[in-house]
Design a protein around this motif. Structure first.
Motif, short mmCIF file in Angstrom:
data_model
loop_
_atom_site.label_atom_id
_atom_site.label_comp_id
_atom_site.label_asym_id
_atom_site.label_seq_id
_atom_site.Cartn_x
_atom_site.Cartn_y
_atom_site.Cartn_z
N ALA A 1 49.03 49.60 38.00
CA ALA A 1 48.69 49.49 39.41
C ALA A 1 49.83 49.98 40.30
O ALA A 1 51.01 49.81 39.96
CB ALA A 1 48.37 48.04 39.75
N PRO A 2 49.51 50.59 41.44
CA PRO A 2 50.56 50.90 42.42
C PRO A 2 51.25 49.61 42.85
O PRO A 2 50.59 48.57 43.01
CB PRO A 2 49.77 51.51 43.58
N LYS A 3 52.53 49.67 43.02
CA LYS A 3 53.29 48.45 43.34
C LYS A 3 52.87 47.84 44.67
O LYS A 3 53.01 46.63 44.88
CB LYS A 3 54.79 48.76 43.36
N ASP A 4 52.36 48.69 45.56
CA ASP A 4 51.94 48.17 46.85
C ASP A 4 50.48 47.72 46.84
O ASP A 4 49.91 47.43 47.89
CB ASP A 4 52.13 49.21 47.95
N LEU A 5 49.86 47.67 45.64
CA LEU A 5 48.47 47.22 45.55
C LEU A 5 48.32 46.19 44.42
O LEU A 5 47.40 46.24 43.62
CB LEU A 5 47.52 48.40 45.32
N LEU A 6 49.29 45.30 44.36
CA LEU A 6 49.21 44.18 43.43
C LEU A 6 48.63 42.97 44.16
O LEU A 6 48.86 42.77 45.36
CB LEU A 6 50.59 43.83 42.89
N THR A 7 47.88 42.15 43.46
CA THR A 7 47.36 40.93 44.05
C THR A 7 48.48 39.89 44.15
O THR A 7 49.52 40.01 43.49
CB THR A 7 46.23 40.34 43.19
N VAL A 8 48.26 38.88 44.97
CA VAL A 8 49.23 37.79 45.07
C VAL A 8 49.43 37.13 43.72
O VAL A 8 50.55 36.77 43.35
CB VAL A 8 48.76 36.76 46.12
N ALA A 9 48.35 36.99 42.95
CA ALA A 9 48.46 36.37 41.62
C ALA A 9 49.40 37.17 40.73
O ALA A 9 50.25 36.61 40.02
CB ALA A 9 47.08 36.26 40.99
N CYS B 1 42.98 38.57 50.59
CA CYS B 1 41.94 39.13 49.71
C CYS B 1 41.15 40.21 50.45
O CYS B 1 40.91 41.30 49.92
CB CYS B 1 41.03 38.01 49.23
N VAL B 2 40.74 39.93 51.68
CA VAL B 2 39.99 40.90 52.46
C VAL B 2 40.84 42.14 52.75
O VAL B 2 40.35 43.28 52.69
CB VAL B 2 39.46 40.27 53.76
N ALA B 3 42.12 41.93 53.03
CA ALA B 3 43.01 43.06 53.26
C ALA B 3 43.10 43.95 52.03
O ALA B 3 43.16 45.20 52.14
CB ALA B 3 44.40 42.55 53.65
N PHE B 4 43.11 43.36 50.85
CA PHE B 4 43.13 44.11 49.60
C PHE B 4 41.86 44.96 49.49
O PHE B 4 41.91 46.15 49.16
CB PHE B 4 43.23 43.13 48.43
N TYR B 5 40.71 44.35 49.78
CA TYR B 5 39.44 45.08 49.73
C TYR B 5 39.43 46.21 50.76
O TYR B 5 38.91 47.31 50.48
CB TYR B 5 38.28 44.12 49.98
N ARG B 6 39.97 45.95 51.94
CA ARG B 6 40.03 47.01 52.95
C ARG B 6 40.86 48.20 52.44
O ARG B 6 40.51 49.36 52.66
CB ARG B 6 40.66 46.48 54.23
N GLU B 7 41.93 47.88 51.75
CA GLU B 7 42.79 48.94 51.23
C GLU B 7 42.08 49.73 50.14
O GLU B 7 42.25 50.96 50.04
CB GLU B 7 44.11 48.35 50.72
N VAL C 1 40.96 53.15 42.49
CA VAL C 1 42.29 53.65 42.86
C VAL C 1 43.01 54.26 41.66
O VAL C 1 43.33 55.45 41.66
CB VAL C 1 43.13 52.53 43.51
N THR C 2 43.30 53.48 40.64
CA THR C 2 43.96 54.06 39.46
C THR C 2 42.99 54.94 38.68
O THR C 2 43.41 55.79 37.90
CB THR C 2 44.53 52.97 38.53
N LYS C 3 41.71 54.69 38.85
CA LYS C 3 40.62 55.45 38.23
C LYS C 3 40.60 55.34 36.71
O LYS C 3 39.94 56.14 36.03
CB LYS C 3 40.67 56.92 38.66
N HIS C 4 41.30 54.34 36.17
CA HIS C 4 41.29 54.14 34.72
C HIS C 4 39.88 53.81 34.23
O HIS C 4 39.49 54.22 33.13
CB HIS C 4 42.26 53.01 34.36
#
Length: 601
Positions: free
Chosen positions: A43-51, A65-71, A143-146
């Motif tokens: 994962a991109p370092k700027d797109l990690l979850t809080v967990a 959580c919503v901010a993550f989905y927006r991104e 995003v990572t498209k894996h």
């Protein structure tokens, strides 16, 4: 011999520390959580979850959580976040639509012809794992498209958190049985409703938003992520699904094969799979698993001709282990959909076209059928110790596998059935019921012309109410008697609900008095059981004498009633009330269901 590492060892190795009650059984595969770790690593370092950022010590807020989905939606042309309503506390409720065809509006999604799957998280918002795992899986798709290929043949809908106000009601002291995160949301909404009992009555504003969204997009499959309490066990994830007599046979057949494929794939990842256990089992006993009623997600999907899966990771397993199970079960489900999800879509659409017809029998409640088949519950050994607190022996679990052999019976037959009428007439004054039907998407038609003819009417006796509310409502119990009566219904005073419609089964479950989740059983019609008029003794006593004089047989019936009911015989008021009930002055609509059945001609 297979080697196991237990939680005390896992803590020493840097995993989540012990908090509250912890399982004594965590396997090396669970500890490694391979697919979860791999997702974090790519994962991109700027797109990690809080967990992920906190090594699975915490989960993020709803806003995070919503901010993550927006991104996700900002970085991918294949995703759009849509607003589906407001919560009771004013928060906005969202769902993500992910489509390779860039089809985001309902009509566009339908035009793709692809099966639609809804990933649902946080209906019990203190049950953590599904929310964070869904964020990671969508990141790997968009995003990572894996796992981008998972979107080739399927449209994905994802609700970040269903019970969003409850999610923000956080505390380290919620869910005493759950092993992390450090703080978690509450089981019920801000108005203390359990949304996973609310699908039919739809009292919660969150549920009303959900019903509009669900009916609009008509997903073919609902995956509902939960965390279960209960006994400690080897299983890290258990499941349940309705593939029996309450669902369309073709949908049920697809679900049965899906379940077998999913089970095999999950075990291949190292998960200890099991059926969801609602109660403890004993060696040699029978585990009867009846279809879930429509108040629950799986039962509600079934009466709408849709497939569903209940996912219950285990509360005593670490937060990270639970998220691993959620991640894999969603991914493998999407892989199966990529292979043959079109078969489910064909089955759901065909089921919608098979309209209920008058005279058909619809099962409403179920009992076990058959003896079941051999099944092994992956339990743990136990011992008991004398407790000074309780003054009795208390159970504790040991880090030793204990396989319990039982009979598993998932076959069911109808216990209560309803014969489908042509439809139902509902007086317009019962507007709350009519509005709830429309909320579900059930077709409701105004009756513009007067109706004359014989209709089905239901009377109730032996009416009782529980001493405490259940989900804010007082549910009546009763004995019901069906009658055929001649009625004249004035124009513009009723609406008609036909049974021959795609949601005919749902309409019957809501409007048949005996349905366990009918509007009547949920207390929408409780005022019909209340007496509103009364008579004084000095009026009723001469009325009773006049009635006996006019009908000598009535005296015989009265004496028989006194003989059979000593309590009534000792109660002067009850004796007079017996006559009042049989007089022309008694309320004719008391204990009478205002919903009339249109009988087949």
């Amino acid at each position: 011999m297979r080697w196991f590492c237990f939680l005390w060892l896992a803590a020493a190795m840097g995993a989540q520390p012990l908090a509250k009650n912890a399982s004594v059984w965590v396997t090396p595969e669970m500890q490694a959580a391979k697919s979860l770790a791999e997702s974090t690593a790519r994962a991109p370092k700027d797109l990690l979850t809080v967990a992920e950022k906190t090594n699975w010590q915490e989960t993020g807020t709803y806003e995070e959580c919503v901010a993550f989905y927006r991104e996700l939606a900002r970085r991918s042309p294949y995703a759009r976040l849509i607003d589906i309503g407001a919560s009771p506390q004013g928060r906005r409720m969202y769902a993500l639509v992910a489509s390779k065809d860039r089809a985001f509006a309902q009509a566009e999604v339908k035009a793709t012809g692809k099966p639609v799957i809804l990933l649902q998280n946080g209906i019990h918002s203190g049950e953590n794992g599904g929310k964070d795992a869904a964020m990671m899986l969508l990141r790997d798709i968009l995003v990572t498209k894996h796992w981008e290929k998972l979107l080739d043949q399927t449209v994905i809908l994802s609700i970040p958190v269903f019970s969003l106000d409850a999610h923000e009601n956080t505390s380290p002291y919620h869910r005493v049985n759950e092993q992390g995160p450090a703080r978690m949301g509450f089981r019920s909404t801000a108005t203390r409703l359990n949304l996973n009992r609310d699908y039919m009555k739809a009292d919660g504003l969150e549920m009303q938003n959900w019903l509009k969204f669900f009916h609009k997009y008509q997903p073919d499959f609902l995956l509902d992520n939960h965390v279960t309490d209960g006994q400690d066990m080897q299983h890290d994830v258990t499941i349940d699904l309705n593939d029996g007599p309450d669902v369309d046979p073709a949908v049920g057949a697809w679900l049965s094969q899906y379940r077998a494929d999913l089970w095999k794939a999950m075990e291949g990842e190292g998960h200890v799979m099991g059926w969801y256990l609602g109660a403890p089992v004993r060696p040699g006993g029978t585990l009867n698993m009846l279809p879930s009623g429509p108040r629950f997600s799986t039962g509600y999907a079934a009466v709408r001709n849709r497939g569903s899966l209940l996912v219950e990771t285990h509360s005593l397993k670490p937060f990270r282990v639970r998220a691993w199970a959620h991640l894999n079960i969603m991914r493998h489900t999407l892989e199966i959909f990529g292979q043959r999800g079109g078969g489910l879509r064909s089955a759901t659409q065909a089921a919608d076209r098979k309209l209920m017809q008058a005279g058909q029998r619809l099962p409403l409640t179920f009992v076990p059928e058959g003896e079941g088949e051999a099944y092994t519950v992956k339990a743990l050994a136990t011992e008991s110790f004398a407790s000074e607190i309780t003054g009795a022996n208390v159970l504790r679990y040991l880090p030793q596998a204990r396989d319990v052999s039982v009979k598993l019976n998932r076959k069911a037959k109808a216990q209560t059935e309803a014969v489908a009428p042509e439809g139902y007439y509902i007086p317009v004054e019962w507007s709350e019921v009519i509005d709830r039907l429309k909320l579900h998407g059930v077709q409701v038609h105004p009756v513009a012309k007067a109706v004359d003819g014989k209709l089905g009417l239901t009377r109730f006796t032996q009416v009782k109410f529980a001493g405490m509310p259940f989900e804010s409502r007082f549910a009546p119990s009763f004995a019901a008697r069906e009658e055929v009566v001649a009625k004249s219904l004035p124009a513009n005073r009723y609406v008609f609900v036909p049974v021959a419609q795609p949601l005919g089964k749902l309409a019957m479950n809501l409007l048949e008095a005996q349905g366990p989740d009918s509007f009547l059983k949920w207390g929408f019609f409780n005022s019909i059981f209340e007496q509103k008029e009364y008579g004084a003794e000095y009026i009723l006593e001469p009325l009773a004498r006049d009635m006996i004089a006019a009908d000598p047989k009535l005296k015989e019936q009265f004496e028989e009633a006194l003989k059979n009911n000593p309590e009534m015989a000792k109660n002067p008021r009850a004796r007079l009330f017996w006559f009042y009930q049989r007089s022309a002055y008694y309320e004719q609509d008391k204990d009478v269901y205002p919903v009339l059945r249109a009988l087949s001609k």
